[in-house]
Design a protein around this motif. Sequence first.
Motif, PDB file in Angstrom:
ATOM      1  N   GLN A 134       0.854  -1.185   0.000  1.00 37.71           N
ATOM      2  CA  GLN A 134       0.000   0.000   0.000  1.00 37.71           C
ATOM      3  C   GLN A 134       0.893   1.238   0.000  1.00 37.71           C
ATOM      4  N   VAL A 135       0.588   2.175  -0.871  1.00 37.13           N
ATOM      5  CA  VAL A 135       1.402   3.385  -1.008  1.00 37.13           C
ATOM      6  C   VAL A 135       0.489   4.606  -0.997  1.00 37.13           C
ATOM      7  N   ARG A 136       0.873   5.611  -0.232  1.00 40.29           N
ATOM      8  CA  ARG A 136       0.169   6.896  -0.227  1.00 40.29           C
ATOM      9  C   ARG A 136       1.092   7.928  -0.864  1.00 40.29           C
ATOM     10  N   LEU A 137       0.717   8.376  -2.063  1.00 45.91           N
ATOM     11  CA  LEU A 137       1.550   9.287  -2.831  1.00 45.91           C
ATOM     12  C   LEU A 137       1.425  10.729  -2.324  1.00 45.91           C
ATOM     13  N   PRO A 138       2.481  11.523  -2.498  1.00 43.40           N
ATOM     14  CA  PRO A 138       2.360  12.965  -2.224  1.00 43.40           C
ATOM     15  C   PRO A 138       1.335  13.593  -3.169  1.00 43.40           C
ATOM     16  N   ALA A 139       0.836  14.749  -2.796  1.00 47.69           N
ATOM     17  CA  ALA A 139      -0.173  15.421  -3.616  1.00 47.69           C
ATOM     18  C   ALA A 139       0.412  15.841  -4.963  1.00 47.69           C
ATOM     19  N   ALA A 140      -0.414  15.791  -6.001  1.00 48.48           N
ATOM     20  CA  ALA A 140       0.009  16.270  -7.322  1.00 48.48           C
ATOM     21  C   ALA A 140       0.178  17.781  -7.276  1.00 48.48           C
ATOM     22  N   GLN A 141       1.083  18.283  -8.092  1.00 56.12           N
ATOM     23  CA  GLN A 141       1.352  19.715  -8.098  1.00 56.12           C
ATOM     24  C   GLN A 141       1.833  20.166  -9.479  1.00 56.12           C
ATOM     25  N   ILE A 142       1.776  21.478  -9.704  1.00 54.56           N
ATOM     26  CA  ILE A 142       2.336  22.049 -10.919  1.00 54.56           C
ATOM     27  C   ILE A 142       3.856  22.065 -10.767  1.00 54.56           C
ATOM     28  N   LEU A 143       4.536  21.416 -11.680  1.00 51.60           N
ATOM     29  CA  LEU A 143       5.987  21.339 -11.610  1.00 51.60           C
ATOM     30  C   LEU A 143       6.656  22.408 -12.470  1.00 51.60           C
ATOM     31  N   VAL A 144       6.068  22.694 -13.621  1.00 52.12           N
ATOM     32  CA  VAL A 144       6.675  23.657 -14.549  1.00 52.12           C
ATOM     33  C   VAL A 144       5.575  24.447 -15.245  1.00 52.12           C
ATOM     34  N   THR A 145       5.770  25.767 -15.334  1.00 50.62           N
ATOM     35  CA  THR A 145       4.938  26.618 -16.185  1.00 50.62           C
ATOM     36  C   THR A 145       5.877  27.494 -16.997  1.00 50.62           C
ATOM     37  N   ARG A 146       5.757  27.448 -18.304  1.00 50.00           N
ATOM     38  CA  ARG A 146       6.705  28.195 -19.125  1.00 50.00           C
ATOM     39  C   ARG A 146       6.053  28.696 -20.409  1.00 50.00           C
ATOM     40  N   ILE A 147       6.592  29.793 -20.886  1.00 53.48           N
ATOM     41  CA  ILE A 147       6.190  30.370 -22.165  1.00 53.48           C
ATOM     42  C   ILE A 147       7.151  29.873 -23.238  1.00 53.48           C
ATOM     43  N   ASP A 148       6.600  29.357 -24.325  1.00 55.47           N
ATOM     44  CA  ASP A 148       7.425  28.916 -25.453  1.00 55.47           C
ATOM     45  C   ASP A 148       7.746  30.142 -26.310  1.00 55.47           C
ATOM     46  N   ASN A 149       8.978  30.623 -26.182  1.00 59.88           N
ATOM     47  CA  ASN A 149       9.365  31.849 -26.889  1.00 59.88           C
ATOM     48  C   ASN A 149       9.377  31.675 -28.403  1.00 59.88           C
ATOM     49  N   THR A 150       9.598  30.451 -28.865  1.00 56.42           N
ATOM     50  CA  THR A 150       9.653  30.221 -30.313  1.00 56.42           C
ATOM     51  C   THR A 150       8.262  30.300 -30.947  1.00 56.42           C
ATOM     52  N   ARG A 151       7.227  30.174 -30.137  1.00 56.35           N
ATOM     53  CA  ARG A 151       5.858  30.173 -30.668  1.00 56.35           C
ATOM     54  C   ARG A 151       5.009  31.288 -30.074  1.00 56.35           C
ATOM     55  N   SER A 152       5.619  32.169 -29.310  1.00 58.35           N
ATOM     56  CA  SER A 152       4.921  33.326 -28.730  1.00 58.35           C
ATOM     57  C   SER A 152       5.453  34.594 -29.374  1.00 58.35           C
ATOM     58  N   ARG A 153       4.603  35.611 -29.479  1.00 65.02           N
ATOM     59  CA  ARG A 153       5.065  36.821 -30.162  1.00 65.02           C
ATOM     60  C   ARG A 153       4.155  38.009 -29.824  1.00 65.02           C
ATOM     61  N   VAL A 154       4.704  39.174 -30.047  1.00 64.09           N
ATOM     62  CA  VAL A 154       3.922  40.404 -29.947  1.00 64.09           C
ATOM     63  C   VAL A 154       3.164  40.564 -31.257  1.00 64.09           C
ATOM     64  N   TYR A 155       1.857  40.485 -31.154  1.00 68.84           N
ATOM     65  CA  TYR A 155       1.054  40.567 -32.367  1.00 68.84           C
ATOM     66  C   TYR A 155       0.888  42.016 -32.824  1.00 68.84           C
ATOM     67  N   GLN A 156       0.749  42.922 -31.869  1.00 71.19           N
ATOM     68  CA  GLN A 156       0.539  44.325 -32.226  1.00 71.19           C
ATOM     69  C   GLN A 156       1.067  45.209 -31.094  1.00 71.19           C
TER      70      GLN A 156
END
Length: 217
Positions: A134-156
Amino acid sequence: MSDLENANPNRSSRALWVVLVGSVLLAVFVVIVLVPTLLVRAGIWSFGNGTFGRITHIDTSATAVVEKIRQLSRLESVNYTVDKIVEANKDTPGVPNFLAGDRMLFIAHGDVIAGVDLTQLGKNDVQVNGDSAQVRLPAAQILVTRIDNTRSRVYQRTTGLLVPADPNLESQVRQVAEEQIRQAALDDKILDKARDNARVTVTGLLYALGFKKVDVK
């Protein structure tokens, strides 16, 4: 009696010894080499997992199980991708935007990775009883949040006639976009998916370790 007749008994004795030694060597060869080979080919004896072969022992103590699960480290179980359009405006009260305004329209493409940090697993989180675990896992969490600079841009980008473009506006917009991407992932139940996927992965690991009954919470 002639010399030839005297030599015959000695020759007979040597011949008998040769036959005896040869018989013994043949018997040893049959017992040590031939018989095991025939048993292996017949499936009676297996060196890896047979009646007379070596037996594999796997350490399934609670401490060993904890270490095995911890080796998965930060288990990244869900990768969420989202696009966001963020608009930012800087203006001066009482002055028209075409004179003192600064407006940016930013298209952000981001990734959110969620999972379980299994390095946080403690010894009390694992219970082993024979072939059950029997195993009790730690709570799930956000590990990484990132902006993909190659696909993000200033539109105007529009700047008033009387003011320069604010060099910090884009970085501020990126921070807002990153937070919105993170929130969108949370709204889409990314943590629930990360938890479920982590359970599946750890359950598979425990079965691979030889447990017959597994309960991962």
